[in-house]
Scaffold this motif. Sequence first.
Motif, mmCIF file in Angstrom:
data_model
loop_
_atom_site.group_PDB
_atom_site.id
_atom_site.type_symbol
_atom_site.label_atom_id
_atom_site.label_comp_id
_atom_site.label_asym_id
_atom_site.label_seq_id
_atom_site.Cartn_x
_atom_site.Cartn_y
_atom_site.Cartn_z
ATOM 1 N N ALA A 183 0.793 -1.228 0.000
ATOM 2 C CA ALA A 183 0.000 0.000 0.000
ATOM 3 C C ALA A 183 0.820 1.269 0.000
ATOM 4 C CB ALA A 183 -0.940 0.007 1.190
ATOM 5 N N PRO A 184 0.376 2.258 -0.723
ATOM 6 C CA PRO A 184 0.996 3.581 -0.614
ATOM 7 C C PRO A 184 0.643 4.212 0.718
ATOM 8 C CG PRO A 184 -0.965 3.694 -1.984
ATOM 9 C CD PRO A 184 -0.752 2.245 -1.671
ATOM 10 N N ARG A 185 1.370 5.245 1.088
ATOM 11 C CA ARG A 185 1.110 5.929 2.349
ATOM 12 C C ARG A 185 -0.132 6.805 2.185
ATOM 13 N NH1 ARG A 185 5.064 3.815 6.062
ATOM 14 N NH2 ARG A 185 6.605 2.926 4.674
ATOM 15 N N LEU A 186 -1.277 6.202 2.344
ATOM 16 C CA LEU A 186 -2.537 6.923 2.131
ATOM 17 C C LEU A 186 -2.798 7.900 3.259
ATOM 18 C CD1 LEU A 186 -4.784 3.932 0.998
ATOM 19 C CD2 LEU A 186 -3.612 5.575 -0.448
ATOM 20 N N LYS A 187 -3.457 8.979 2.916
ATOM 21 C CA LYS A 187 -3.855 9.956 3.920
ATOM 22 C C LYS A 187 -5.311 9.726 4.290
ATOM 23 C CE LYS A 187 -0.595 13.541 2.481
ATOM 24 N NZ LYS A 187 -0.431 14.944 2.012
ATOM 25 N N GLY A 188 -5.676 10.174 5.489
ATOM 26 C CA GLY A 188 -7.047 10.003 5.942
ATOM 27 C C GLY A 188 -7.259 8.656 6.600
ATOM 28 N N GLU A 189 -8.453 8.463 7.154
ATOM 29 C CA GLU A 189 -8.751 7.220 7.854
ATOM 30 C C GLU A 189 -8.942 6.078 6.868
ATOM 31 O OE1 GLU A 189 -10.943 7.142 11.704
ATOM 32 O OE2 GLU A 189 -11.887 8.915 10.847
ATOM 33 N N TRP A 190 -8.523 4.894 7.285
ATOM 34 C CA TRP A 190 -8.685 3.731 6.442
ATOM 35 C C TRP A 190 -10.042 3.096 6.712
ATOM 36 C CZ3 TRP A 190 -3.149 1.349 7.305
ATOM 37 C CH2 TRP A 190 -2.218 2.166 6.660
ATOM 38 N N ASN A 191 -10.540 2.418 5.711
ATOM 39 C CA ASN A 191 -11.875 1.828 5.786
ATOM 40 C C ASN A 191 -11.789 0.342 6.117
ATOM 41 O OD1 ASN A 191 -13.372 4.235 4.807
ATOM 42 N ND2 ASN A 191 -12.170 3.872 2.946
ATOM 43 N N PRO A 192 -12.885 -0.245 6.600
ATOM 44 C CA PRO A 192 -12.857 -1.673 6.973
ATOM 45 C C PRO A 192 -12.444 -2.587 5.833
ATOM 46 C CG PRO A 192 -14.848 -0.618 7.806
ATOM 47 C CD PRO A 192 -14.179 0.382 6.910
ATOM 48 N N TRP A 193 -12.673 -2.164 4.591
ATOM 49 C CA TRP A 193 -12.352 -3.027 3.459
ATOM 50 C C TRP A 193 -10.930 -2.845 2.928
ATOM 51 C CZ3 TRP A 193 -16.332 0.585 3.511
ATOM 52 C CH2 TRP A 193 -16.065 1.820 2.891
ATOM 53 N N ASP A 194 -10.197 -1.893 3.481
ATOM 54 C CA ASP A 194 -8.822 -1.670 3.034
ATOM 55 C C ASP A 194 -7.911 -2.795 3.515
ATOM 56 O OD1 ASP A 194 -9.245 0.750 1.691
ATOM 57 O OD2 ASP A 194 -9.207 1.856 3.583
ATOM 58 N N ARG A 195 -7.234 -3.426 2.582
ATOM 59 C CA ARG A 195 -6.276 -4.485 2.926
ATOM 60 C C ARG A 195 -4.887 -3.862 2.924
ATOM 61 N NH1 ARG A 195 -5.998 -8.184 -1.091
ATOM 62 N NH2 ARG A 195 -5.255 -9.855 0.260
ATOM 63 N N ILE A 196 -4.580 -3.114 3.985
ATOM 64 C CA ILE A 196 -3.331 -2.361 4.041
ATOM 65 C C ILE A 196 -2.531 -2.791 5.264
ATOM 66 C CG2 ILE A 196 -2.302 -0.058 4.209
ATOM 67 C CD1 ILE A 196 -4.885 1.036 2.967
ATOM 68 N N TYR A 197 -1.273 -3.109 5.042
ATOM 69 C CA TYR A 197 -0.364 -3.453 6.138
ATOM 70 C C TYR A 197 0.779 -2.448 6.128
ATOM 71 C CZ TYR A 197 -2.825 -7.916 6.365
ATOM 72 O OH TYR A 197 -3.789 -8.887 6.504
ATOM 73 N N ASP A 198 0.861 -1.649 7.190
ATOM 74 C CA ASP A 198 1.920 -0.658 7.268
ATOM 75 C C ASP A 198 2.330 -0.498 8.732
ATOM 76 O OD1 ASP A 198 3.779 1.133 6.403
ATOM 77 O OD2 ASP A 198 2.356 2.655 5.722
ATOM 78 N N TYR A 199 3.466 0.127 8.961
ATOM 79 C CA TYR A 199 4.033 0.256 10.301
ATOM 80 C C TYR A 199 3.736 1.638 10.881
ATOM 81 C CZ TYR A 199 6.842 -3.698 8.639
ATOM 82 O OH TYR A 199 7.250 -4.894 8.122
#
Length: 881
Positions: A120-136
């Motif tokens: 995933a890119p470093r998205l801005k804003g809140e993430w949604n329940p369907w976002d499959r994002i793994y970041d530190y």
Amino acid sequence: MKGKELERKKHEVLSMKVPIKVIKFELKFEVTRDFGIPGAFVVENRDKKHEFFLKSVTLHYIKHPDLEERKFHFYCRSWVYPITKTGFKRIFFSDQLYLPKETPKGLVELRKKELLKLQAPRLKGEWNPWDRIYDYDVYNDLRDPEKGRSYDRPVLGDSTKFPYPRRLKTSHLNCQHVDHSRESGPARCFQFYVPPDERMSNEKLQELKNNFVEALIRFLAPESTPPHLWDQECPDFVTKVAHFFVPKAAISKKDVRFIRSIIDFCRKLKLPSSHGGPNRSDPSEEQDIFEDIIGFYADKEVEELDDSDKQRLEKLVPKEILDQVVATLALKRQHVSAQLPSIIAEEKFAAFAEEEFGRQMLAGTNPVRIRRLKEEDMEIFQERYPGIELKDLESLLKEPMEANRAFILDHNYFEQFLKMINGKGVCAYATRTILIADESSYETIIPVAIELSLPEDSDGGRSKFLVEANCSPVLWELAKFHVASNDAAYHQLVSHWLHTHAVVEPFIIATRRRLSVIHPIHRLLDPHFKDTLHINALARAIFLNAGGILETLLFTGEYSMELSSYLYKEWRFDKQALPEDLLERGMAKPRVRDEVVSGLMEHVERDKSSNKAATGAEQKKFEVDAEVELVLEDYPYAKDGIEIWTAIETWVTEYCNIFYHNDNDVKEDEEIQEWWNEIQTEGHADRKEGWYDINTFESLVKALTTLIWITSGLHAAVNFGQYGYGGWPPNRPMLLRKFLPKEEEMEGKHIMKFVEEMLPDKFQMKLAIAVMDLLSRHTSDEVYLGQTSPQKERPFIEDHESIIQKKFQEFRENLEAIERNINERNKEYLLMNRWGYAKIPYKLLYPDTSKSMRPTSKEKGKYHPEKTDINERGIPNSISI
């Protein structure tokens, strides 16, 4: 079948409003004859509102000259959200496993594409329940400065002052006021981002909530009609004593009172000191306060919460939990019952025995801190206590030190925090405890001296003083309280949270980001990551947060997480390998090769007489075990742990052998190299030492074995004994409100009042018991080491099927052999550390592999304890509680 027809059938299912169950579709596709072997498929959810859970897919050709009978499995077990929300189709791969360089040409780009989506890119804003994002991210979500300065906490991680493992990024909006760099918490406790596939099931989440509610009701709700304490104990007493002489039903209360009078008379006699010092008073003198605490566990009917307790709970537990407690109590009076903690189940004063105090350092809930006493330790003591003051102790320790039978429990690091900690109802020392083991006493270890330290410029006299076992019995027992309090805080913050939950989280994130689902190591590790990210997020929201439960219960208070950050500076991944940990602490020594064979034969001969089920595989396993030799053979955590460790190591070795044929295969595995690099440079960026150089097969096996050991055996050992030992607050008080007493406070008529004021207040003790009860329970969907998942684990297929299944079966058989070994050792009455004075068999590392499913003790509308001891339920695969 065309897409529109599948979409129509899905809408039919969604409109049925049936209970959740597995729904099976049979679909037909037409492909060209030369289509070949399917390795992946793509799914698109065109529903605008609903997601669905895709469990698995099996494809097979109906008419094909070569592949008609062959089936192709796709183990999916993932949520598929509407494409209008996600913006992309889901890719699912077959169950065939490939190293990157062996990936079929048609899957190479899909393999890379899927990993890029998870990174995933470093998205801005809140993430949604369907976002499959793994970041530190750093730990910037524990504080709540908008509530005031008392709720502010330092950011942990990416700092030389406050280093810490990284956590999963949840992308909540930053605080609008005070400090914009700090993440705000979710609007409600259970609403935070966790990638869909990492969330625990709704059933498990509800079970955890129910367990929490039940524990709070069981221990915090006041009883409506308190019976006399003796009436509560009478049935238990009759069961254990009187029925040996006459039928249970024939004993009246008059008979019981007569027996009780005899027991009370005997207990008033002076007991000899276990270490040759002056006689100590019998614990019956302290009976009132301790029996009052025992009343917490009694069968009773409860009514609504006290207003004061309710107000305190409102600040500590999520609103939906407290509302459920209140609603449950409002319906009708609830009859509740609690299983007595193991430490007092047989004898309520066993915890105060010297041998039991020492035994818990080897077989209790924190058996990972004790180490061998070194000459350097004695030099420190000599500097602090020159001359006659240390002479007797040095004489006592001379022989044990020469025989490697002198030990120390060192909690001296607390000293630099005491200026900040002490005050506001907390009185803490930093302690160092010296213990010795005597071969004539079957390796039981007993404390012989306790150093209690305060900051150098503390008021009230000396900052450091030594309490020896032959001093005033009252002073000695109270000094042991302070040791237990230090150890309880270290256990919760370091042994349990930091060294299992926190350090594993970056490994999970890196695995999802860097290892494809068709990578063999992803498949190997996946069962050991179940629910961990979700449970860690819950812990940060309820237990570790500013003003949360742990800060309320532990004497370290608001400095709790700062303390764990300080101790993270000492953490090394390689030292979490059990053999390395034991060697580092001096609790084991390397065994030279010519001793291995003789040691093995000695063990095998001993096992032949006690365990006729010993197998050749078991002998092979013990040959590996013999590379380290325990300083204390009767060290239950280490003895059982080394066997579990070796079984895991053998399984990992055999599994990796299927895919890696030499060291070059490991070096050329680009996904493994990127995975290991990211763990070090991002997940644990603040720790530069202690990492294996994964360029060889051997180092890869060691790293994987260590990781699996942490998630399974180590976590089981430091978690599931919490209620058994910590559920009795006098055994492991989490905070103390008094320093050691002055001479006039030690008179008999004052000492009980002093002890009562020294222990935590009743609310804190009852809340601590409820928390220990919650954390020690296994959930009904738990998956255990060496067992088959209740949902049935995906089959290993194709070329690797038979050999992996065979090696996994050998792993299971090794665990079953370990069960037999543990049972045999627990029958050996000379192994005092396996039972102790409290008569608690050591089963925290008992695999219990023979049971594939566990019935739950839940009955709708009932609040009652587990029917079996919650310490003896097996080793879960993952850190899921």
